[in-house]
Design a protein around this motif. Structure first.
Motif, PDB file in Angstrom:
ATOM      1  N   TRP A 236      -6.398   5.171   7.356  1.00 32.95           N
ATOM      2  CA  TRP A 236      -6.489   3.790   6.313  1.00 32.95           C
ATOM      3  C   TRP A 236      -8.101   3.171   6.520  1.00 32.95           C
ATOM      4  CZ3 TRP A 236      -3.664   3.573   2.751  1.00 32.95           C
ATOM      5  CH2 TRP A 236      -2.197   4.246   2.814  1.00 32.95           C
ATOM      6  N   GLY A 239      -9.436   4.921   3.618  1.00 31.98           N
ATOM      7  CA  GLY A 239      -8.799   4.202   2.080  1.00 31.98           C
ATOM      8  C   GLY A 239      -9.181   2.985   1.843  1.00 31.98           C
ATOM      9  N   PHE A 330      -1.223  10.871   6.999  1.00 31.49           N
ATOM     10  CA  PHE A 330      -0.244   9.677   7.311  1.00 31.49           C
ATOM     11  C   PHE A 330       1.196  10.005   7.091  1.00 31.49           C
ATOM     12  CE2 PHE A 330       1.850   5.922   5.063  1.00 31.49           C
ATOM     13  CZ  PHE A 330       1.825   5.098   6.417  1.00 31.49           C
ATOM     14  N   TYR A 354       3.203  -0.038  10.171  1.00 31.76           N
ATOM     15  CA  TYR A 354       2.634  -0.365   9.112  1.00 31.76           C
ATOM     16  C   TYR A 354       1.644  -1.642   9.414  1.00 31.76           C
ATOM     17  CZ  TYR A 354       6.090  -4.331   8.087  1.00 31.76           C
ATOM     18  OH  TYR A 354       6.695  -5.535   8.158  1.00 31.76           O
ATOM     19  N   SER A 357      -1.436   0.502  10.349  1.00 32.66           N
ATOM     20  CA  SER A 357      -1.873   0.855   9.099  1.00 32.66           C
ATOM     21  C   SER A 357      -2.761  -0.292   8.144  1.00 32.66           C
ATOM     22  CB  SER A 357      -1.029   1.450   8.303  1.00 32.66           C
ATOM     23  OG  SER A 357      -0.095   2.319   8.810  1.00 32.66           O
ATOM     24  N   TYR A 358      -2.395  -1.496   8.233  1.00 39.60           N
ATOM     25  CA  TYR A 358      -2.935  -2.275   7.316  1.00 39.60           C
ATOM     26  C   TYR A 358      -4.056  -3.015   7.909  1.00 39.60           C
ATOM     27  CZ  TYR A 358       0.772  -2.327   3.662  1.00 39.60           C
ATOM     28  OH  TYR A 358       1.374  -1.684   2.654  1.00 39.60           O
ATOM     29  N   THR A 361      -6.875  -0.887   7.762  1.00 44.23           N
ATOM     30  CA  THR A 361      -7.308  -0.883   6.204  1.00 44.23           C
ATOM     31  C   THR A 361      -8.162  -2.043   6.073  1.00 44.23           C
ATOM     32  OG1 THR A 361      -5.184   0.267   5.320  1.00 44.23           O
ATOM     33  CG2 THR A 361      -6.913  -0.599   3.919  1.00 44.23           C
ATOM     34  N   THR A 423       1.281   7.783   0.510  1.00 47.43           N
ATOM     35  CA  THR A 423       0.036   7.426   1.199  1.00 47.43           C
ATOM     36  C   THR A 423       0.049   5.653   0.956  1.00 47.43           C
ATOM     37  OG1 THR A 423      -0.724   7.875  -1.021  1.00 47.43           O
ATOM     38  CG2 THR A 423      -1.056   9.473   0.584  1.00 47.43           C
ATOM     39  N   PRO A 425       1.173   2.261   3.178  1.00 46.98           N
ATOM     40  CA  PRO A 425       1.979   2.068   4.452  1.00 46.98           C
ATOM     41  C   PRO A 425       3.361   1.294   4.082  1.00 46.98           C
ATOM     42  CG  PRO A 425      -0.233   1.436   4.588  1.00 46.98           C
ATOM     43  CD  PRO A 425       0.047   1.799   3.293  1.00 46.98           C
TER      44      PRO A 425
END
Length: 439
Positions: A236, A239, A330, A354, A357-358, A361, A423, A425
């Motif tokens: 992430w 990304g 992921f 998540y 993940s966030y 990001t 791909t 979250p």
């Protein structure tokens, strides 16, 4: 003179036009696709807004981070609301907010409205993705369509949203307006489609309890979760960089002002990631995660080489290779971890996934923007890709150790495991009430 209606005609009830279950399934998939397409449509346009309103790379990445913060907050507090009020009302709320965000982009005349539009987009995606994903499971047809569609639709939206917006901005009229008018029309169409859907979920009491974020790490999944964290951060962080600073990097390396290059770069990462996730959906999740991390290392190093040698072709090759790892790494991390959780603890574990993940990001992308403002994009990107490769290498080491000690998750399926994301979250699944959990 009016003719009186017969009793048979008078008593005939009016029926709302309703979509079939099959059409409703694809309408829910299109809703998720549209929400993420609108999100990434902003990425190729950042440079135009930056030139128009004269803001720094830090502000650019703040625009991206505001979206992430709004999305994470919405997912944390409202991610399970559709389990209590139904899927349609939540999807409708997300679509309405997405339409309003498009309207703000059309009207934008300064940085303030840009931040407002991005915050609304984050809220819209947070509402839409959870409800749409749940609706896909409620409406799933026979076979394996639901897992594949729920994995591919959001990231397919990311891929096509980026390349479509960049192409329109470069070759059509009104580069910062036309794409938002088109997306506004798509959101209105989506609202009409959801209004015509039958309600796939159920309405039940307990909504106030669902507003409290529930995070848990079941003991049985802690080791696998810890081993998966470097993978989540690497995936992430990469990304976030591509969705915020990727188009600027493409333009700088290519010495071109053509906006399409930025869209192609995002399309390669997310599109290849979506395709790879779909292709490996039924494979052993632990092996998929390991292979994805290896591809991330190779892709990051090839991209690093493209910057060192100023070779544009290598930038796109490295991005495509990184995409091969982006989706599977992921997906494997998610499935191998969640498969270990008991059903009543799964929602809390997914919430933990998540959150990681966030946060991964938004924060690295913001740090990248601040570094770009001080040291330039070229130097920042070099360090950034080395950091991603190092994180992926650390993940490989942890995964190899777990395999050597017999702690790796075996098998391709788990009887209680959800289909899992592609791909993007995920949002938390339905949380059972205490009485249901004990049943």
């Amino acid at each position: 003179m009016s003719v009186p209606l017969s009793s048979e005609v008078r008593e005939k009830p009016l029926r709302r036009v309703a979509l079939s279950t099959g059409v409703s399934f694809w309408a829910a998939a299109a809703t998720a696709f549209l929400a993420f397409a609108a999100n990434t449509a902003a990425s190729p346009l950042y440079r135009l807004y930056q030139a128009q309103f004269r803001f720094s790379a830090t502000t650019l990445t703040l625009l991206f981070t505001v979206y992430i913060v709004a999305l994470l907050g919405t997912a944390l507090f409202l991610g399970s609301v559709s389990d209590y009020v139904g899927r349609r009302p939540v999807m409708l709320a997300g679509l309405v907010l997405g339409a309003v965000a498009c309207g703000l982009f059309v009207l934008v005349h300064g940085v303030g409205l840009l931040f407002g539009a991005r915050a609304l987009q984050g809220t819209a995606v947070g509402l839409t993705t959870g409800a749409a994903s749940a609706a896909l499971l409620d409406l799933r047809p026979n076979g394996s369509a639901a897992p594949v569609v729920s994995s591919a639709a959001p990231t397919g939206g990311q891929a096509l949203g980026a390349i479509g917006a960049s192409a329109l901005a470069q070759y059509a009229v009104a580069p910062t307006h036309l794409v938002w008018w088109l997306l506004l029309g798509a959101f209105i169409t989506g609202i009409v489609a959801v209004l015509a859907m039958p309600e796939p979920g159920m309405v039940r009491p307990g909504i106030l309890g669902s507003l409290r974020p529930h995070v848990s790490l079941p003991r049985v999944a802690r080791g696998t979760f810890a081993a998966a964290v470097p993978t989540l951060v690497a995936v992430w962080a990469l990304g976030g960089f591509y969705l915020s600073l990727g188009p600027s990097l493409a333009v700088q390396l290519l010495h071109s002002t053509n906006l399409l290059w930025g869209g192609i770069l995002i399309f390669l990462l997310t599109g290849v990631g979506a395709a790879a996730s779909a292709a490996l959906a039924k494979k052993n999740p632990f092996g998929v995660m390991l292979g994805g991390c290896l591809a991330l290392i190779v892709g990051a190093l090839v991209t690093f080489a493209s910057l060192v040698t100023s070779t544009p072709a290598l930038l796109f090759v490295g991005t495509a290779v990184a995409g091969l790892g982006f989706g599977p790494a992921f997906m494997g991390a998610y499935r191998s971890t969640v498969a270990l959780a008991p059903p009543d603890d799964r929602a809390g574990l997914i919430t933990a996934i998540y959150i990681v993940s966030y946060v991964s990001t938004g924060i690295p992308a913001l740090i990248g923007g601040i570094a770009t403002s001080h040291y330039g994009l070229h130097k920042t990107a070099l360090v950034y890709f080395v950091a991603v490769a190092a994180l992926a290498a650390a993940a490989v080491g942890l995964l190899a150790h777990r395999m050597a000690t017999g702690k790796a998750v075996r098998g391709t399926h788990h009887p209680d495991a959800p289909p899992g994301p592609g791909t993007v979250p995920p949002c938390a699944p339905i949380r059972p009430r205490p009485s249901e959990a004990k049943a």
